[in-house]
Design an enzyme around this catalytic site. Structure first.
Site, PDB file in Angstrom:
ATOM      1  N   SER A  39       9.406   7.695  -2.418  1.00  0.00           N
ATOM      2  CA  SER A  39       9.693   6.298  -2.085  1.00  0.00           C
ATOM      3  C   SER A  39      10.847   6.218  -1.088  1.00  0.00           C
ATOM      4  O   SER A  39      11.809   6.976  -1.159  1.00  0.00           O
ATOM      5  CB  SER A  39      10.057   5.558  -3.373  1.00  0.00           C
ATOM      6  OG  SER A  39      10.582   4.297  -3.057  1.00  0.00           O
ATOM      7  N   SER A  64      12.595   3.396  -0.852  1.00  0.00           N
ATOM      8  CA  SER A  64      13.542   2.405  -1.384  1.00  0.00           C
ATOM      9  C   SER A  64      14.876   2.991  -1.859  1.00  0.00           C
ATOM     10  O   SER A  64      15.917   2.381  -1.595  1.00  0.00           O
ATOM     11  CB  SER A  64      12.888   1.607  -2.507  1.00  0.00           C
ATOM     12  OG  SER A  64      11.867   0.816  -1.968  1.00  0.00           O
ATOM     13  N   THR A  71       6.307  -1.158  -7.707  1.00  0.00           N
ATOM     14  CA  THR A  71       5.250  -0.780  -6.776  1.00  0.00           C
ATOM     15  C   THR A  71       4.031  -0.273  -7.537  1.00  0.00           C
ATOM     16  O   THR A  71       3.962  -0.386  -8.770  1.00  0.00           O
ATOM     17  CB  THR A  71       5.799   0.210  -5.714  1.00  0.00           C
ATOM     18  OG1 THR A  71       4.801   0.438  -4.721  1.00  0.00           O
ATOM     19  CG2 THR A  71       6.228   1.534  -6.316  1.00  0.00           C
ATOM     20  N   LYS A  77       2.343  -3.723  -9.993  1.00  0.00           N
ATOM     21  CA  LYS A  77       2.702  -5.028  -9.421  1.00  0.00           C
ATOM     22  C   LYS A  77       2.019  -6.204 -10.131  1.00  0.00           C
ATOM     23  O   LYS A  77       2.560  -7.301 -10.163  1.00  0.00           O
ATOM     24  CB  LYS A  77       2.352  -5.058  -7.928  1.00  0.00           C
ATOM     25  CG  LYS A  77       3.328  -4.267  -7.071  1.00  0.00           C
ATOM     26  CD  LYS A  77       2.827  -4.148  -5.647  1.00  0.00           C
ATOM     27  CE  LYS A  77       3.795  -4.718  -4.678  1.00  0.00           C
ATOM     28  NZ  LYS A  77       3.385  -4.576  -3.278  1.00  0.00           N
ATOM     29  N   ASN A 126       6.904  -7.783  -6.886  1.00  0.00           N
ATOM     30  CA  ASN A 126       7.453  -6.535  -6.346  1.00  0.00           C
ATOM     31  C   ASN A 126       8.950  -6.395  -6.609  1.00  0.00           C
ATOM     32  O   ASN A 126       9.541  -5.389  -6.255  1.00  0.00           O
ATOM     33  CB  ASN A 126       7.158  -6.392  -4.840  1.00  0.00           C
ATOM     34  CG  ASN A 126       8.057  -7.253  -3.984  1.00  0.00           C
ATOM     35  OD1 ASN A 126       8.608  -8.245  -4.465  1.00  0.00           O
ATOM     36  ND2 ASN A 126       8.222  -6.889  -2.735  1.00  0.00           N
ATOM     37  N   ASP A 158       7.537  -9.684  -0.695  1.00  0.00           N
ATOM     38  CA  ASP A 158       6.657  -9.303   0.433  1.00  0.00           C
ATOM     39  C   ASP A 158       6.369 -10.515   1.320  1.00  0.00           C
ATOM     40  O   ASP A 158       6.185 -10.375   2.525  1.00  0.00           O
ATOM     41  CB  ASP A 158       5.320  -8.739  -0.081  1.00  0.00           C
ATOM     42  CG  ASP A 158       5.452  -7.277  -0.503  1.00  0.00           C
ATOM     43  OD1 ASP A 158       6.405  -6.613  -0.064  1.00  0.00           O
ATOM     44  OD2 ASP A 158       4.589  -6.809  -1.275  1.00  0.00           O
ATOM     45  N   GLY A 215      -3.234  -6.735  -2.680  1.00  0.00           N
ATOM     46  CA  GLY A 215      -2.016  -7.469  -3.000  1.00  0.00           C
ATOM     47  C   GLY A 215      -1.196  -7.813  -1.767  1.00  0.00           C
ATOM     48  O   GLY A 215      -0.643  -8.925  -1.668  1.00  0.00           O
ATOM     49  N   ASN A 252     -12.710  -7.797   4.921  1.00  0.00           N
ATOM     50  CA  ASN A 252     -12.528  -6.643   4.034  1.00  0.00           C
ATOM     51  C   ASN A 252     -13.832  -5.872   3.978  1.00  0.00           C
ATOM     52  O   ASN A 252     -14.914  -6.454   4.097  1.00  0.00           O
ATOM     53  CB  ASN A 252     -12.137  -7.108   2.624  1.00  0.00           C
ATOM     54  CG  ASN A 252     -11.533  -5.984   1.793  1.00  0.00           C
ATOM     55  OD1 ASN A 252     -10.626  -5.277   2.257  1.00  0.00           O
ATOM     56  ND2 ASN A 252     -12.022  -5.790   0.580  1.00  0.00           N
ATOM     57  N   ARG A 256     -14.321  -9.153  -2.285  1.00  0.00           N
ATOM     58  CA  ARG A 256     -12.885  -9.166  -2.596  1.00  0.00           C
ATOM     59  C   ARG A 256     -12.155 -10.137  -1.661  1.00  0.00           C
ATOM     60  O   ARG A 256     -11.201 -10.804  -2.068  1.00  0.00           O
ATOM     61  CB  ARG A 256     -12.308  -7.749  -2.460  1.00  0.00           C
ATOM     62  CG  ARG A 256     -10.953  -7.615  -3.079  1.00  0.00           C
ATOM     63  CD  ARG A 256     -10.534  -6.176  -3.216  1.00  0.00           C
ATOM     64  NE  ARG A 256      -9.188  -6.041  -3.747  1.00  0.00           N
ATOM     65  CZ  ARG A 256      -8.464  -4.934  -3.662  1.00  0.00           C
ATOM     66  NH1 ARG A 256      -8.985  -3.857  -3.098  1.00  0.00           N
ATOM     67  NH2 ARG A 256      -7.252  -4.882  -4.149  1.00  0.00           N
ATOM     68  N   LEU A 266       0.927  -3.389   8.591  1.00  0.00           N
ATOM     69  CA  LEU A 266       1.767  -3.227   7.402  1.00  0.00           C
ATOM     70  C   LEU A 266       2.060  -1.763   7.099  1.00  0.00           C
ATOM     71  O   LEU A 266       2.995  -1.447   6.370  1.00  0.00           O
ATOM     72  CB  LEU A 266       1.109  -3.899   6.180  1.00  0.00           C
ATOM     73  CG  LEU A 266       1.622  -5.316   5.861  1.00  0.00           C
ATOM     74  CD1 LEU A 266       1.590  -6.224   7.060  1.00  0.00           C
ATOM     75  CD2 LEU A 266       0.892  -5.922   4.705  1.00  0.00           C
TER      76      LEU A 266
HETATM   77  P1  NAP Z   1      -4.336  -2.586  -2.337  1.00  0.00           P
HETATM   78  O1  NAP Z   1      -4.059  -3.761  -3.197  1.00  0.00           O
HETATM   79  O2  NAP Z   1      -4.787  -1.308  -2.935  1.00  0.00           O
HETATM   80  O3  NAP Z   1      -5.421  -3.042  -1.202  1.00  0.00           O
HETATM   81  C1  NAP Z   1      -5.832  -2.120  -0.224  1.00  0.00           C
HETATM   82  C2  NAP Z   1      -6.738  -2.813   0.778  1.00  0.00           C
HETATM   83  O4  NAP Z   1      -7.061  -1.884   1.815  1.00  0.00           O
HETATM   84  C3  NAP Z   1      -8.084  -3.280   0.200  1.00  0.00           C
HETATM   85  O5  NAP Z   1      -8.484  -4.438   0.871  1.00  0.00           O
HETATM   86  C4  NAP Z   1      -9.007  -2.096   0.523  1.00  0.00           C
HETATM   87  O6  NAP Z   1     -10.357  -2.478   0.687  1.00  0.00           O
HETATM   88  C5  NAP Z   1      -8.488  -1.706   1.883  1.00  0.00           C
HETATM   89  N1  NAP Z   1      -8.754  -0.309   2.207  1.00  0.00           N
HETATM   90  C6  NAP Z   1      -8.300   0.784   1.546  1.00  0.00           C
HETATM   91  N2  NAP Z   1      -8.723   1.911   2.157  1.00  0.00           N
HETATM   92  C7  NAP Z   1      -9.464   1.509   3.215  1.00  0.00           C
HETATM   93  C8  NAP Z   1     -10.202   2.204   4.231  1.00  0.00           C
HETATM   94  N3  NAP Z   1     -10.216   3.544   4.273  1.00  0.00           N
HETATM   95  N4  NAP Z   1     -10.855   1.477   5.166  1.00  0.00           N
HETATM   96  C9  NAP Z   1     -10.828   0.111   5.134  1.00  0.00           C
HETATM   97  N5  NAP Z   1     -10.163  -0.597   4.185  1.00  0.00           N
HETATM   98  C10 NAP Z   1      -9.488   0.098   3.251  1.00  0.00           C
HETATM   99  O7  NAP Z   1      -3.027  -2.212  -1.487  1.00  0.00           O
HETATM  100  P2  NAP Z   1      -1.874  -3.209  -0.976  1.00  0.00           P
HETATM  101  O8  NAP Z   1      -0.789  -3.245  -1.978  1.00  0.00           O
HETATM  102  O9  NAP Z   1      -2.531  -4.465  -0.551  1.00  0.00           O
HETATM  103  O10 NAP Z   1      -1.312  -2.411   0.295  1.00  0.00           O
HETATM  104  C11 NAP Z   1      -2.082  -2.271   1.479  1.00  0.00           C
HETATM  105  C12 NAP Z   1      -1.247  -1.513   2.525  1.00  0.00           C
HETATM  106  O11 NAP Z   1      -0.101  -2.288   2.880  1.00  0.00           O
HETATM  107  C13 NAP Z   1      -0.701  -0.159   2.022  1.00  0.00           C
HETATM  108  O12 NAP Z   1      -0.763   0.775   3.079  1.00  0.00           O
HETATM  109  C14 NAP Z   1       0.752  -0.472   1.689  1.00  0.00           C
HETATM  110  O13 NAP Z   1       1.602   0.674   1.803  1.00  0.00           O
HETATM  111  C15 NAP Z   1       1.071  -1.493   2.774  1.00  0.00           C
HETATM  112  N6  NAP Z   1       2.189  -2.378   2.417  1.00  0.00           N
HETATM  113  C16 NAP Z   1       3.245  -2.394   3.261  1.00  0.00           C
HETATM  114  C17 NAP Z   1       4.298  -3.235   2.997  1.00  0.00           C
HETATM  115  C18 NAP Z   1       5.472  -3.254   3.930  1.00  0.00           C
HETATM  116  O14 NAP Z   1       6.544  -3.714   3.537  1.00  0.00           O
HETATM  117  N7  NAP Z   1       5.299  -2.806   5.167  1.00  0.00           N
HETATM  118  C19 NAP Z   1       4.292  -4.073   1.860  1.00  0.00           C
HETATM  119  C20 NAP Z   1       3.174  -4.035   1.020  1.00  0.00           C
HETATM  120  C21 NAP Z   1       2.125  -3.167   1.302  1.00  0.00           C
HETATM  121  P3  NAP Z   1     -11.388  -2.551  -0.565  1.00  0.00           P
HETATM  122  O15 NAP Z   1     -11.048  -3.824  -1.293  1.00  0.00           O
HETATM  123  O16 NAP Z   1     -12.700  -2.617   0.115  1.00  0.00           O
HETATM  124  O17 NAP Z   1     -11.155  -1.308  -1.374  1.00  0.00           O
END
Ligand code: NAP
Length: 295
Positions: free
Chosen positions: A16, A18, A63, A67, A88, A103, A129, A150, A155, A223
């Site tokens: 992490s 953080s 995380t 969450k 978060n 977030d 999320g 998506n 979803r 992101l």
């Molecule tokens: P999550 O709840 O697991 O959702 C992941 C999303 O990505 C779902 O819509 C999933 O689609 C899609 N996905 C996963 N693998 C994929 C692939 N190979 N091709 C196309 N779509 C794919 O995760 P989350 O918490 O929303 O986080 C998503 C991303 O944002 C992560 O990389 C996380 O590290 C990043 N993030 C960054 C910040 C920041 O501060 N920069 C904050 C929060 C999150 P399906 O529904 O079809 O499985």
């Protein structure tokens, strides 16, 4: 003075960013807080949350995979956490646990100062999320329409039902694969809310949407923050789009948590520097779990 405890909980949690980012902020302001990563398995979450009430805790970041699971273990939720359905950040006061979702603020703070999206269209790719936090942030900005794409469209539809009741003028719709590129070309902002492009994953070199689908002058907001400049952001910039790195959101969501815990302004530059340094110390092999890097 006894040091207060703070940290980030998740599973796995080893790599992490953080701890480096938050500890640098506490140390910079001379606050007696020790922030560390706590590996909490799903079956341990309830007892960990109960332990937070016992004294000595300032709060925790939350995380993957906790969450959503932590919601019923808290005393109250901020309006953002309730709307997104995910927490978060937990703030501890007088043995009570308050759940927040920073977030939303982190995403908005990542947009360049003065960004005006009013009357435009935005496309969100992903429906997890993080996408929910981004939709909640965007509905406040006076856009005419927000589209969500998506790979599993059901979803995306579920995500939008969560916000359908909001008393806002913005239209919300699911974007189909056959219309994706044309839709994106008409957008002022495209946000990648999937892990596609994250180092050390099977989809490290891939892009969430072809860069040729982006309009010149539009914002491409990724992101993904490892690497801070993803291949998609580089390609988007080459096409004349304006790139926004997920590192900015990462730091600002952390800064918002810091403010909640301490009531003090967060030293954002110090946090940026510490987060960058921590990321550069991770090697490719350290990233796993489908690209979801614990914060
Ligand atoms: P999550 O709840 O697991 O959702 C992941 C999303 O990505 C779902 O819509 C999933 O689609 C899609 N996905 C996963 N693998 C994929 C692939 N190979 N091709 C196309 N779509 C794919 O995760 P989350 O918490 O929303 O986080 C998503 C991303 O944002 C992560 O990389 C996380 O590290 C990043 N993030 C960054 C910040 C920041 O501060 N920069 C904050 C929060 C999150 P399906 O529904 O079809 O499985």
């Amino acid at each position: 003075m006894a040091r207060l405890k703070a940290g980030v909980i998740g599973y796995p949690i080893k790599h992490s960013v953080s701890p480096a980012m938050q500890q640098a902020a506490f140390d910079h302001l001379g606050l007696p807080v020790e922030y560390r990563a706590w590996e909490v398995r799903p079956e341990e979450l309830e007892s960990f949350a109960a332990g937070l009430r016992g004294g000595g805790w300032l709060g925790v970041n939350v995380t993957i995979p906790h969450k959503e699971a932590i919601l019923p273990l808290l005393d109250r939720l901020s309006p953002e956490a309730a709307a997104v359905g995910a927490v978060n950040t937990v703030a501890v006061a007088d043995g009570k646990l308050a759940g927040h979702n920073t977030d939303v603020a982190g995403f908005l703070a990542g947009l360049p100062p003065g960004t005006d999206l009013r009357g435009g269209r935005a496309l969100i790719i992903g429906a997890g999320g993080a996408a929910a936090a981004v939709v909640l942030g965007l509905v406040q900005l006076g856009l005419a329409e927000i589209g969500v794409f998506n790979r599993h469209p059901d979803r995306a539809a579920r995500l939008l039902t969560r916000f359908a009741g909001q008393d806002r003028a913005v239209r919300l719709r699911v974007v189909r694969p056959d219309e994706l590129c044309a839709y994106a070309r008409d957008c002022i902002l495209v946000v990648n809310c999937t892990p596609v492009g994250t180092v050390g994953t099977a989809f490290a070199g891939q892009m969430p949407i072809p860069p040729e689908c982006l309009a010149a002058g539009s914002f491409a907001y990724d992101l993904v923050y490892n690497p801070p400049e993803t291949p998609w952001l580089r390609a988007a910039q080459n096409r004349g789009a304006r790139p926004v790195s997920g590192l900015t959101m990462l730091v600002h969501q952390g800064a918002a948590a810091f403010r909640l815990w301490t009531g003090r302004e967060a030293p954002v530059d110090v946090m940026f520097e510490a987060a960058r340094r921590a990321l550069s110390e991770f090697d490719d092999a350290s990233v796993s779990d489908g690209g979801r890097i614990p914060r």
